[in-house]
Design a protein around this motif. Structure first.
Motif, PDB file in Angstrom:
ATOM      1  N   ARG A  46      45.581 -11.912   7.483  1.00  0.00           N
ATOM      2  CA  ARG A  46      44.637 -12.450   6.885  1.00  0.00           C
ATOM      3  C   ARG A  46      45.000 -13.558   6.396  1.00  0.00           C
ATOM      4  O   ARG A  46      44.439 -14.933   6.232  1.00  0.00           O
ATOM      5  CB  ARG A  46      43.694 -11.747   6.058  1.00  0.00           C
ATOM      6  N   ALA A  47      46.162 -13.721   5.352  1.00  0.00           N
ATOM      7  CA  ALA A  47      46.350 -14.889   4.580  1.00  0.00           C
ATOM      8  C   ALA A  47      47.310 -15.891   5.247  1.00  0.00           C
ATOM      9  O   ALA A  47      47.453 -16.807   4.756  1.00  0.00           O
ATOM     10  CB  ALA A  47      47.126 -14.124   3.344  1.00  0.00           C
ATOM     11  N   ALA A  48      47.753 -15.318   6.414  1.00  0.00           N
ATOM     12  CA  ALA A  48      48.304 -16.383   7.109  1.00  0.00           C
ATOM     13  C   ALA A  48      47.856 -17.716   7.280  1.00  0.00           C
ATOM     14  O   ALA A  48      46.680 -17.816   7.463  1.00  0.00           O
ATOM     15  CB  ALA A  48      48.744 -16.169   8.572  1.00  0.00           C
ATOM     16  N   GLY A  49      48.454 -18.820   6.915  1.00  0.00           N
ATOM     17  CA  GLY A  49      47.772 -20.142   6.926  1.00  0.00           C
ATOM     18  C   GLY A  49      47.396 -20.739   5.576  1.00  0.00           C
ATOM     19  O   GLY A  49      46.993 -21.812   5.511  1.00  0.00           O
ATOM     20  N   PHE A  50      47.269 -19.642   4.584  1.00  0.00           N
ATOM     21  CA  PHE A  50      46.875 -20.082   3.404  1.00  0.00           C
ATOM     22  C   PHE A  50      48.142 -20.290   2.470  1.00  0.00           C
ATOM     23  O   PHE A  50      47.904 -20.543   1.469  1.00  0.00           O
ATOM     24  CB  PHE A  50      45.952 -18.991   2.761  1.00  0.00           C
ATOM     25  N   ASP A  51      49.220 -19.949   3.063  1.00  0.00           N
ATOM     26  CA  ASP A  51      50.403 -20.341   2.215  1.00  0.00           C
ATOM     27  C   ASP A  51      50.445 -19.587   0.916  1.00  0.00           C
ATOM     28  O   ASP A  51      50.642 -19.976  -0.051  1.00  0.00           O
ATOM     29  CB  ASP A  51      50.748 -21.725   1.886  1.00  0.00           C
ATOM     30  N   MET A  52      49.884 -18.174   0.930  1.00  0.00           N
ATOM     31  CA  MET A  52      49.454 -17.600  -0.088  1.00  0.00           C
ATOM     32  C   MET A  52      50.728 -16.718  -0.583  1.00  0.00           C
ATOM     33  O   MET A  52      51.211 -15.805   0.202  1.00  0.00           O
ATOM     34  CB  MET A  52      48.151 -16.743   0.131  1.00  0.00           C
ATOM     35  N   GLU A  53      50.767 -16.214  -2.001  1.00  0.00           N
ATOM     36  CA  GLU A  53      51.599 -15.422  -2.534  1.00  0.00           C
ATOM     37  C   GLU A  53      50.785 -14.324  -3.147  1.00  0.00           C
ATOM     38  O   GLU A  53      49.864 -14.675  -3.937  1.00  0.00           O
ATOM     39  CB  GLU A  53      52.747 -15.989  -3.219  1.00  0.00           C
ATOM     40  N   TRP A  54      51.126 -12.888  -3.019  1.00  0.00           N
ATOM     41  CA  TRP A  54      49.929 -12.185  -3.610  1.00  0.00           C
ATOM     42  C   TRP A  54      50.897 -10.751  -3.915  1.00  0.00           C
ATOM     43  O   TRP A  54      51.911 -10.487  -3.588  1.00  0.00           O
ATOM     44  CB  TRP A  54      48.759 -11.519  -2.508  1.00  0.00           C
ATOM     45  N   GLN A  55      50.363 -10.052  -4.981  1.00  0.00           N
ATOM     46  CA  GLN A  55      50.970  -8.716  -5.293  1.00  0.00           C
ATOM     47  C   GLN A  55      49.633  -7.725  -5.676  1.00  0.00           C
ATOM     48  O   GLN A  55      48.519  -7.967  -5.995  1.00  0.00           O
ATOM     49  CB  GLN A  55      51.551  -9.134  -6.642  1.00  0.00           C
ATOM     50  N   LEU A  56      50.324  -6.519  -5.458  1.00  0.00           N
ATOM     51  CA  LEU A  56      49.285  -5.628  -5.400  1.00  0.00           C
ATOM     52  C   LEU A  56      49.810  -4.596  -6.861  1.00  0.00           C
ATOM     53  O   LEU A  56      51.263  -4.367  -6.477  1.00  0.00           O
ATOM     54  CB  LEU A  56      48.982  -4.570  -4.053  1.00  0.00           C
ATOM     55  N   ARG A  57      49.208  -4.138  -7.680  1.00  0.00           N
ATOM     56  CA  ARG A  57      49.880  -3.251  -8.492  1.00  0.00           C
ATOM     57  C   ARG A  57      48.983  -2.159  -8.514  1.00  0.00           C
ATOM     58  O   ARG A  57      47.715  -1.826  -8.863  1.00  0.00           O
ATOM     59  CB  ARG A  57      49.594  -3.931 -10.052  1.00  0.00           C
ATOM     60  N   THR A  58      49.805  -0.832  -8.316  1.00  0.00           N
ATOM     61  CA  THR A  58      49.146   0.527  -8.291  1.00  0.00           C
ATOM     62  C   THR A  58      48.606   0.853  -9.749  1.00  0.00           C
ATOM     63  O   THR A  58      49.268   0.489 -10.869  1.00  0.00           O
ATOM     64  CB  THR A  58      50.027   1.427  -7.670  1.00  0.00           C
ATOM     65  N   PRO A  59      47.654   1.833  -9.809  1.00  0.00           N
ATOM     66  CA  PRO A  59      47.279   2.329 -11.114  1.00  0.00           C
ATOM     67  C   PRO A  59      48.553   2.862 -11.849  1.00  0.00           C
ATOM     68  O   PRO A  59      48.386   2.804 -13.155  1.00  0.00           O
ATOM     69  CB  PRO A  59      46.083   3.154 -10.866  1.00  0.00           C
ATOM     70  N   GLU A  60      49.381   3.557 -11.038  1.00  0.00           N
ATOM     71  CA  GLU A  60      50.365   4.236 -11.812  1.00  0.00           C
ATOM     72  C   GLU A  60      51.469   3.459 -12.046  1.00  0.00           C
ATOM     73  O   GLU A  60      52.378   3.957 -12.911  1.00  0.00           O
ATOM     74  CB  GLU A  60      51.003   5.336 -10.751  1.00  0.00           C
ATOM     75  N   HIS A  61      51.602   2.155 -11.751  1.00  0.00           N
ATOM     76  CA  HIS A  61      52.847   1.365 -12.060  1.00  0.00           C
ATOM     77  C   HIS A  61      52.963   1.239 -13.477  1.00  0.00           C
ATOM     78  O   HIS A  61      52.205   0.708 -14.088  1.00  0.00           O
ATOM     79  CB  HIS A  61      52.657   0.123 -11.067  1.00  0.00           C
TER      80      HIS A  61
END
Lengths: 288, 288, 288, 288
Positions: free
Chosen positions: C74-89
């Motif tokens: 989905r994010a292809a073309g947006f030059d986007m960096e993202w992160q997902l943080r789990t509840p347990e992290h």
């Protein structure tokens, strides 16, 4: 609750030595002056004593002149400077402004309602913009435009007005001109400026733009005495306001107005209530 | 900068009358005690005078007993109560806790580092949970469980410990028990409680839940002396923290901890530095 | 009230353009992730978009890997960096200290009680003093003394430990050493320092002494990311405390501790809750 | 820096369910509306979703009517209420006052300088005192005196004026009259009152006198929506100010003015910038 009489205020300062408090308070007791509130401080580093007394004379024939004459004898040997402020005294405050009116408007409101117990004999500006505001409050407004070429001459006029109106305190209420060293020297200790940053951060021009570029999370305002070094005079009080990323420089300019005007007002109040003592670069402020 | 000797502290209060300040300060000067800092206040409504003096004796043979004996003569006729605190004095503070340890942990840290210049001879709790924390700091921990049936008995034990450990101040550091009127009376004026709301708002149980339900935008904490009326004792100091819609009750419980512990610490510091005077329902606090 | 599950946190940033929000939120809806709270900001000056979403997956077979794989398309073309943080992290946070322990003690308390949801795999110090504190919390303590001659070598050891303990964030909790440009570069963006002044005021050594000499009426603390310019990294948050004339430098040192530790804690919390985005010299902080 | 165009503001709220954010943001992207800033919150306890979007249309032929018509289709099934505020919109705000003018003066200043982007079509008072102030700003002033006997009739006139001047928001700027339940009901949710205490503390008359008697160390102000229960409407924002023993009730009255006026201003700004959502007794405020 009936109106409460304002108290007399006595302040003094002198080099540190044993007995400084006693010379003041003994005199108060012997001349039957009832002490309502008192604060003293003896600065260990600067070796200087400061005292502030709110009192109410108990004798009907209390006289300022008699007080001063008698106290002069007592204080001999202490190298003490002191001042007595009568309850009726309204300091004559000249205000210098440019185009921003938030500080001026605030001071005029507090003047009009009596919250700021002063006279405002004159408002001086390098722009004509705020004349009608001054007029509505019935205060003479002098428009003295300034250019690089006319700076010396304009300052001479400013100085003449300050003297002519018998001014006791000069307030630079966002007056956007750098005063010459000469005028600074003349105003040293009896002119208050408001700078829109937390000094010593962001001296000089456009401090909110500097603050935005630096990405600080607090902006502030500093009220200080004018001395011969720009934005370096002794600080009286400072105020702050949190900011976040969504506030661009123009937002800081707008949102900083509240903290500027309250900080300037507070400094003026401290000054006229004789709460401030200048000790070199620092101030002692007996805040309430 | 070398270590600075702590000053002596003298405090006094008495009914308002002319000469109250002078009786103190003249004595200071005559007995060669150097005044570093002084504050006095004469309450117009409650007709009561309070004074606090930080001083340093200039004579090597200064004696507390001699000071007190001599001053007693001077103060005769003023109906004055006074106290002298030596620089070395460390008040013995008993702490009562339950399960929440944020206030206890904070006080122990400040005790350990000397920021809070006290002794903590004993920690008393109705739960066993915080024993190891007490142990690490080398402080006796008494677990005195409580049930509705054993309340009177438990309080008797608490009281016995307070006396036995020669306690000068009792701190209820989130002690989650309502003290009986009898124990409140015994502790009147020398026990400090922290309540996690801006009193008089949200008295009683679960103030953060009450605050959430009411939708307030500021929560706070109140440190006050215990008296015989629950959550109604004279307030020493209060602190606040902004909250918003996204904070549920359990968030307020957690985020309120910082303001609780700082507010309690401040109140204890004011108390042991002899900055607080109780005038009926109100306090005079000569804050720094 | 039962324990509330912590949410998943998604953050992303990319150059400004139309549709940035939609690419995120549409995906959330289509993959049945329930959005609890969301904030986005598009910086007009720096032309950068930031978004933070707290959400709860509705599908039992939600998988981090699947989320990332699908979102990458989905994010292809947006030059986007993202992160997902789990509840347990629980981020692994290495702490560097010297002798002052007020920040360390505060972080350890919040770590111990779960208020700060982190692991602390290691504490590193150039002094041995705080070892027992670390031990009581069961945390390895490495004493790596430093002299002008051994600086490079000591830093190499520090860096080795940081890597070896698989560190995600480095906290300089009053670590009284100037890091070399090389180490700064390595830590750029994932090390947080606390400086005990309101930057940009009073950079460098002994800021409280500088503040006293200047006579400011507010002192403060600044938590910022380390970058390759001393005391100049992007600011995360700042705190202040009023001061007055009666507070000497040693008082400021002591009284500043509360604002230092709270400011540092806040910055760490913002960081680990993924509330901070660095945009050049400035940060976007989606505070709560 | 050139003048920055104000953004469009879209707000919506509806019962909690999956997809609420997406229905808004997908529409924004598809209709080529550039999102500058967005905040959403889904209240776990009250099961209500709120969203606020600042955006700038990218198409020249953007039309409010078309937006609303198209969005209505999208939002069908979400039971969503929404509002669109154009950049040019200036809410028409009627102000009710009595004799105290500090709030009125402040609002008029911010109105005059554009800081508060509103129209003030009418000022209504039960006293004649503030007419000249209104006149200087060119605003109609209606003096509607009130006695116990004429209360119903006066309120009918007030209500008629509010309607006649096509008012969108009513501000009680220290209007010292208790509104009848009937008028409260009519104004429910679109009238803002300022109460000079930290509600729920010190409801009713003379809160500063109550605060003095109780000896609190903080006083405050609360801006809240009017509802049918006196001083109990949903709170928008609150402000505080520290006080000490030396401030008598009349000092609190005077010194509280600054926090009252700033708190009222902030609440009005939040309201007109569409930052406030009422959820029962509580508000969601997407503050900046």
């Amino acid at each position: 609750m009936t109106a409460i009489l304002k108290p007399w205020i006595f302040t003094a300062h002198c080099p540190s030595r044993l007995g400084t408090v006693d010379v003041v308070t003994r005199f108060m007791a012997e001349t039957r002056n009832y002490v309502l509130e008192m604060q003293s401080f003896d600065d260990r580093e600067l070796e200087r004593f400061c005292i502030r007394v709110e009192f109410r004379p108990q004798d009907d024939n209390f006289s300022e002149a008699a007080f001063n004459a008698a106290f002069a004898e007592r204080a001999a040997g202490f190298d003490m400077e002191w001042q007595l402020r009568t309850p009726e005294h309204k300091p004559r405050v000249a205000i210098l402004v440019s185009k921003y009116d938030h500080c001026l408007n605030d001071l005029l409101y507090r003047f009009r309602t009596g919250q700021l117990n002063i006279e405002i004999p004159v408002i001086i500006s390098n722009h004509p913009d705020l004349e009608s505001l001054a007029q509505w409050h019935g205060i003479p407004y002098h428009h003295l435009p300034i250019t690089p070429d006319t700076k010396a001459e304009q300052e001479a006029q400013v100085w003449k007005l300050i003297q002519q109106y018998d001014t006791e305190l000069v307030v630079l209420a966002r007056y956007m001109q750098v005063l010459s060293p000469d005028l600074c020297r003349k105003l040293d200790g009896w002119a208050i400026n408001i700078h829109h940053s937390l000094l010593p951060g962001f001296k000089g021009a456009k401090p909110y733009h500097q603050a935005w570029a630096k990405g600080v999370k607090l902006v502030g305002a500093t009220a200080h005495y004018v001395n011969n070094d720009l934005d370096e005079g002794p600080i009286i009080t400072q105020g702050i306001q949190p900011v976040d990323h969504a506030q661009y420089p123009e937002d800081l300019v707008e949102k900083g107005q509240d903290i500027e005007r309250v900080t300037l007002f507070k400094a003026i109040r401290y000054h006229i209530e004789k709460r401030v003592f200048v000790l070199g670069q620092r101030t002692v402020v007996f805040a309430d």
